[in-house]
Design a protein around this motif. Sequence first.
Motif, PDB file in Angstrom:
ATOM      1  N   ALA A   1       0.861  -1.267  -0.087  1.00 14.02           N
ATOM      2  CA  ALA A   1      -0.104   0.023  -0.278  1.00 14.02           C
ATOM      3  C   ALA A   1       0.811   1.098  -0.037  1.00 14.02           C
ATOM      4  CB  ALA A   1      -0.819  -0.042   1.344  1.00 14.02           C
ATOM      5  N   THR A   2       2.104   1.004   0.652  1.00 15.05           N
ATOM      6  CA  THR A   2       3.045   2.486   1.085  1.00 15.05           C
ATOM      7  C   THR A   2       3.693   2.569  -0.492  1.00 15.05           C
ATOM      8  OG1 THR A   2       3.064   2.327   3.284  1.00 15.05           O
ATOM      9  CG2 THR A   2       4.776   3.424   1.995  1.00 15.05           C
ATOM     10  N   LEU A   3       3.877   1.445  -1.157  1.00 18.69           N
ATOM     11  CA  LEU A   3       4.812   1.696  -2.229  1.00 18.69           C
ATOM     12  C   LEU A   3       3.689   2.040  -3.566  1.00 18.69           C
ATOM     13  CD1 LEU A   3       7.343  -1.340  -2.266  1.00 18.69           C
ATOM     14  CD2 LEU A   3       7.747   1.169  -1.706  1.00 18.69           C
ATOM     15  N   ALA A   4       2.472   1.618  -3.629  1.00 15.85           N
ATOM     16  CA  ALA A   4       1.611   2.014  -4.609  1.00 15.85           C
ATOM     17  C   ALA A   4       1.376   3.548  -4.398  1.00 15.85           C
ATOM     18  CB  ALA A   4       0.376   1.070  -4.361  1.00 15.85           C
ATOM     19  N   GLU A   5       1.206   3.922  -3.145  1.00 18.98           N
ATOM     20  CA  GLU A   5       0.797   5.409  -2.924  1.00 18.98           C
ATOM     21  C   GLU A   5       2.304   6.083  -3.529  1.00 18.98           C
ATOM     22  OE1 GLU A   5      -1.119   9.026  -2.015  1.00 18.98           O
ATOM     23  OE2 GLU A   5      -1.908   6.885  -2.607  1.00 18.98           O
ATOM     24  N   LEU A   6       3.383   5.915  -2.891  1.00 18.67           N
ATOM     25  CA  LEU A   6       4.568   6.578  -3.206  1.00 18.67           C
ATOM     26  C   LEU A   6       4.870   6.494  -4.940  1.00 18.67           C
ATOM     27  CD1 LEU A   6       7.027   7.730  -1.863  1.00 18.67           C
ATOM     28  CD2 LEU A   6       8.080   5.542  -1.644  1.00 18.67           C
ATOM     29  N   ASN A   7       4.639   5.507  -5.461  1.00 16.36           N
ATOM     30  CA  ASN A   7       4.990   5.558  -6.836  1.00 16.36           C
ATOM     31  C   ASN A   7       4.107   6.023  -7.696  1.00 16.36           C
ATOM     32  OD1 ASN A   7       7.299   3.798  -6.640  1.00 16.36           O
ATOM     33  ND2 ASN A   7       6.269   1.954  -6.789  1.00 16.36           N
ATOM     34  N   LEU A   8       2.731   6.681  -7.200  1.00 18.16           N
ATOM     35  CA  LEU A   8       1.937   7.393  -7.957  1.00 18.16           C
ATOM     36  C   LEU A   8       2.589   8.602  -8.704  1.00 18.16           C
ATOM     37  CD1 LEU A   8      -1.412   7.648  -6.078  1.00 18.16           C
ATOM     38  CD2 LEU A   8      -1.047   6.197  -8.126  1.00 18.16           C
ATOM     39  N   PRO A   9       2.458   8.787 -10.108  1.00 20.96           N
ATOM     40  CA  PRO A   9       3.074   9.789 -10.632  1.00 20.96           C
ATOM     41  C   PRO A   9       2.520  11.351  -9.980  1.00 20.96           C
ATOM     42  CG  PRO A   9       2.046   8.437 -12.325  1.00 20.96           C
ATOM     43  CD  PRO A   9       1.648   8.123 -10.871  1.00 20.96           C
ATOM     44  N   ALA A  10       3.459  12.373 -10.133  1.00 17.99           N
ATOM     45  CA  ALA A  10       3.181  13.488  -9.434  1.00 17.99           C
ATOM     46  C   ALA A  10       1.673  14.175 -10.531  1.00 17.99           C
ATOM     47  CB  ALA A  10       3.992  14.860  -9.796  1.00 17.99           C
ATOM     48  N   GLU A  11       1.678  13.896 -11.665  1.00 16.08           N
ATOM     49  CA  GLU A  11       0.349  14.210 -12.109  1.00 16.08           C
ATOM     50  C   GLU A  11      -0.849  13.815 -11.705  1.00 16.08           C
ATOM     51  OE1 GLU A  11      -0.344  16.310 -14.582  1.00 16.08           O
ATOM     52  OE2 GLU A  11       1.554  16.840 -14.977  1.00 16.08           O
ATOM     53  N   ASP A  12      -0.951  12.587 -11.144  1.00 15.31           N
ATOM     54  CA  ASP A  12      -2.161  11.978 -10.369  1.00 15.31           C
ATOM     55  C   ASP A  12      -2.144  12.913  -9.181  1.00 15.31           C
ATOM     56  OD1 ASP A  12      -1.843  10.121 -12.255  1.00 15.31           O
ATOM     57  OD2 ASP A  12      -1.949   8.585 -10.653  1.00 15.31           O
ATOM     58  N   HIS A  13      -1.487  13.385  -8.363  1.00 11.54           N
ATOM     59  CA  HIS A  13      -1.566  14.124  -7.224  1.00 11.54           C
ATOM     60  C   HIS A  13      -2.046  15.699  -7.522  1.00 11.54           C
ATOM     61  CE1 HIS A  13      -0.829  11.103  -4.441  1.00 11.54           C
ATOM     62  NE2 HIS A  13       0.563  11.133  -4.655  1.00 11.54           N
ATOM     63  N   VAL A  14      -1.437  15.961  -8.721  1.00 10.33           N
ATOM     64  CA  VAL A  14      -1.715  17.312  -9.486  1.00 10.33           C
ATOM     65  C   VAL A  14      -3.401  17.404  -9.505  1.00 10.33           C
ATOM     66  CG1 VAL A  14      -1.881  18.703 -11.406  1.00 10.33           C
ATOM     67  CG2 VAL A  14       0.219  17.956 -10.471  1.00 10.33           C
ATOM     68  N   ARG A  15      -4.064  16.291 -10.385  1.00  7.67           N
ATOM     69  CA  ARG A  15      -5.327  16.084 -10.613  1.00  7.67           C
ATOM     70  C   ARG A  15      -6.201  16.091  -9.361  1.00  7.67           C
ATOM     71  NH1 ARG A  15      -3.340  13.388 -14.933  1.00  7.67           N
ATOM     72  NH2 ARG A  15      -3.301  11.260 -13.791  1.00  7.67           N
ATOM     73  N   GLN A  16      -5.654  15.316  -8.321  1.00  9.76           N
ATOM     74  CA  GLN A  16      -6.043  15.362  -7.043  1.00  9.76           C
ATOM     75  C   GLN A  16      -6.486  16.665  -6.167  1.00  9.76           C
ATOM     76  OE1 GLN A  16      -4.204  12.501  -4.270  1.00  9.76           O
ATOM     77  NE2 GLN A  16      -5.916  12.663  -2.824  1.00  9.76           N
ATOM     78  N   ILE A  17      -5.457  17.315  -6.481  1.00 11.82           N
ATOM     79  CA  ILE A  17      -5.399  18.649  -5.757  1.00 11.82           C
ATOM     80  C   ILE A  17      -6.244  19.683  -6.303  1.00 11.82           C
ATOM     81  CG2 ILE A  17      -3.910  20.603  -5.069  1.00 11.82           C
ATOM     82  CD1 ILE A  17      -1.814  18.697  -4.651  1.00 11.82           C
ATOM     83  N   GLU A  18      -6.287  19.453  -7.823  1.00 12.12           N
ATOM     84  CA  GLU A  18      -7.515  20.335  -8.525  1.00 12.12           C
ATOM     85  C   GLU A  18      -8.714  19.980  -8.146  1.00 12.12           C
ATOM     86  OE1 GLU A  18      -4.681  21.130 -12.660  1.00 12.12           O
ATOM     87  OE2 GLU A  18      -6.197  19.393 -12.474  1.00 12.12           O
ATOM     88  N   VAL A  19      -9.081  18.687  -7.852  1.00 15.83           N
ATOM     89  CA  VAL A  19     -10.394  18.322  -7.593  1.00 15.83           C
ATOM     90  C   VAL A  19     -10.676  18.976  -6.284  1.00 15.83           C
ATOM     91  CG1 VAL A  19     -11.613  16.530  -6.691  1.00 15.83           C
ATOM     92  CG2 VAL A  19     -10.495  16.147  -8.955  1.00 15.83           C
ATOM     93  N   ASN A  20      -9.731  18.908  -5.238  1.00 18.54           N
ATOM     94  CA  ASN A  20     -10.032  19.533  -3.875  1.00 18.54           C
ATOM     95  C   ASN A  20     -10.208  20.891  -3.893  1.00 18.54           C
ATOM     96  OD1 ASN A  20     -10.488  16.977  -1.984  1.00 18.54           O
ATOM     97  ND2 ASN A  20      -8.798  16.460  -3.612  1.00 18.54           N
ATOM     98  N   LEU A  21      -9.515  21.806  -4.797  1.00 17.11           N
ATOM     99  CA  LEU A  21      -9.613  23.180  -4.819  1.00 17.11           C
ATOM    100  C   LEU A  21     -11.214  23.494  -5.257  1.00 17.11           C
ATOM    101  CD1 LEU A  21      -6.241  24.274  -6.575  1.00 17.11           C
ATOM    102  CD2 LEU A  21      -6.945  24.830  -4.439  1.00 17.11           C
ATOM    103  N   GLU A  22     -11.719  22.738  -6.238  1.00 16.41           N
ATOM    104  CA  GLU A  22     -12.929  22.928  -6.788  1.00 16.41           C
ATOM    105  C   GLU A  22     -13.776  22.686  -5.665  1.00 16.41           C
ATOM    106  OE1 GLU A  22     -16.233  23.142  -9.555  1.00 16.41           O
ATOM    107  OE2 GLU A  22     -14.170  24.172  -9.146  1.00 16.41           O
ATOM    108  N   ARG A  23     -13.545  21.650  -4.739  1.00 15.75           N
ATOM    109  CA  ARG A  23     -14.582  21.505  -3.526  1.00 15.75           C
ATOM    110  C   ARG A  23     -14.657  22.573  -2.500  1.00 15.75           C
ATOM    111  NH1 ARG A  23     -12.322  15.419  -3.372  1.00 15.75           N
ATOM    112  NH2 ARG A  23     -14.117  14.480  -5.023  1.00 15.75           N
ATOM    113  N   TRP A  24     -13.302  23.330  -2.476  1.00 15.44           N
ATOM    114  CA  TRP A  24     -13.209  24.641  -1.837  1.00 15.44           C
ATOM    115  C   TRP A  24     -14.259  25.734  -2.134  1.00 15.44           C
ATOM    116  CZ3 TRP A  24     -12.291  25.824   3.238  1.00 15.44           C
ATOM    117  CH2 TRP A  24     -11.094  25.090   3.876  1.00 15.44           C
TER     118      TRP A  24
END
Length: 523
Positions: A279-302
Amino acid sequence: MLTAMLALAGIASPAQEPPQVQDQVRMVLRARLPVSGAAPWLALEGESFRSSSLIPCFYERRGYAPAWSRDGALRPVVGELLSALAAAADDGLRPEDYRPAALERLVRAARGDAAGTADLDLLLSDAFLTFAEHLRHGKVNPEAIYRDCALGHDETDLATVLEEGLRQGRVRAALAGLAPPHRGYELLKEALDRYRRIALRGESEPVPTGPNLHAGDRGERVAILRARLSEAAEADAADSAEPLAPAESPDLFDASVEEAVRRFQQRHGLEEDGVAGPATLAELNLPAEDHVRQIEVNLERWRWLPHDLGQRHVLVNIAAFRLEAVEDGRSALDMRIIVGKPYTRTPMFSSAVASVILNPYWNVPRSIVPEVLAKVRKDPSYLQREGFETVGSRLRQRPGPRNALGKIKFVFPNRFGVYLHDTSAPALFGSTVRTFSHGCVRIEKPFDLAVWALRDDPRWTPDAIRAGIEAGRERSVPLPRKIPVHVAYWTAWVDGDGTLRLGWDVYQRDAELARLLSEEGRP
């Protein structure tokens, strides 16, 4: 830049233009626009699109005077608008939705004729109002995609905002003032920038699959693990990031690596065991672009929340399993919570706590009655043992140690019948993923929250609240002043120390919202 742009456009200064140009543009605008309340069709480089419904109202108020030019000459605020539109990505929005590049080409090609000036005026106003709507209320209407959503919604006259920005010559500042003013939003924007920088420069290679990595392990996978952990700390923790201590053997899983793994697990909502498992390695290996999209989604929720959350308010983050009591912008209380199961989800909404109930009865919702009856069929003594009784056609549970609501319940009006309450099963707070309820929010520290909520009522001191609970009878205590409560869903948020937290998408909502944000669209 703007001077050169206007020179390329071949637009003369107001002093060189005949005074009737303004009147000609006004006449074209009046002819182009429908009656107030309907949105016109506009075209940009041959492409037709439906414009903001505020356009007719805006120009009607102005007597159809052009907004972005005077006597055929473009105003300096045009450059401000184009600059703001080009930077929409800073807020996690798509600049393409506002067509800044196409608008800039039209500005450069403008010749100052009445028809062309009027059409460009409409397009510039539409771009402002569309971007303004997205900043103020979000690009996606949450109530159109979620049935379990009733978030607070501010009413803002965006046409007036545009008029005021034009009057003051501060169009970019007018747009910036529409974005959420909350520190959580600004910190999330900073995290977005960090992840984008890492994505642009290229990341280190992912940690190859293999056995769990523990303290004392050696090898190439450990060396790669170190590199990924350093990047994650940089992206997640900003100035508070703690780099890994230099090691004589970069391929050794030493104490500094173990601590870095624990910090990463904490930031990403994982079990904090210091072991780099699947689980830790799967999360650690996610591309930065995946987290970019995740953060964009949560800015929208604000952007779905009111600008004024309340001087004292309660903020519930469903995906983080956390509740925070906030006062004057600072955290007064923080606690773990239990939320609804994926098939009995806790809704998103804004309301206000009106009262605290000590020793509450639990009136069993009709949707839960079949579960209770199933237990009765297995054990006929269940109702009596658990303190249930019938009142008319209603089944309810008496106050007591077995009561599902515990000893304290916080009441606020909402159409979902949801509230905050204590629990008779506190051991569940030890779970990492806490989706156990039927939709209500069980809270870890109900007594502390009651003390905070009733602080301004001198009759209800901590000792008085304890005495009320010990009395064993249900009692409703109204708050001196209602306290706003906002139940939201963030899978990415930033703590007060600037550390990014990436949690569980327990209701599988991120992917759909990311898709909607990536599509060309208007509010």
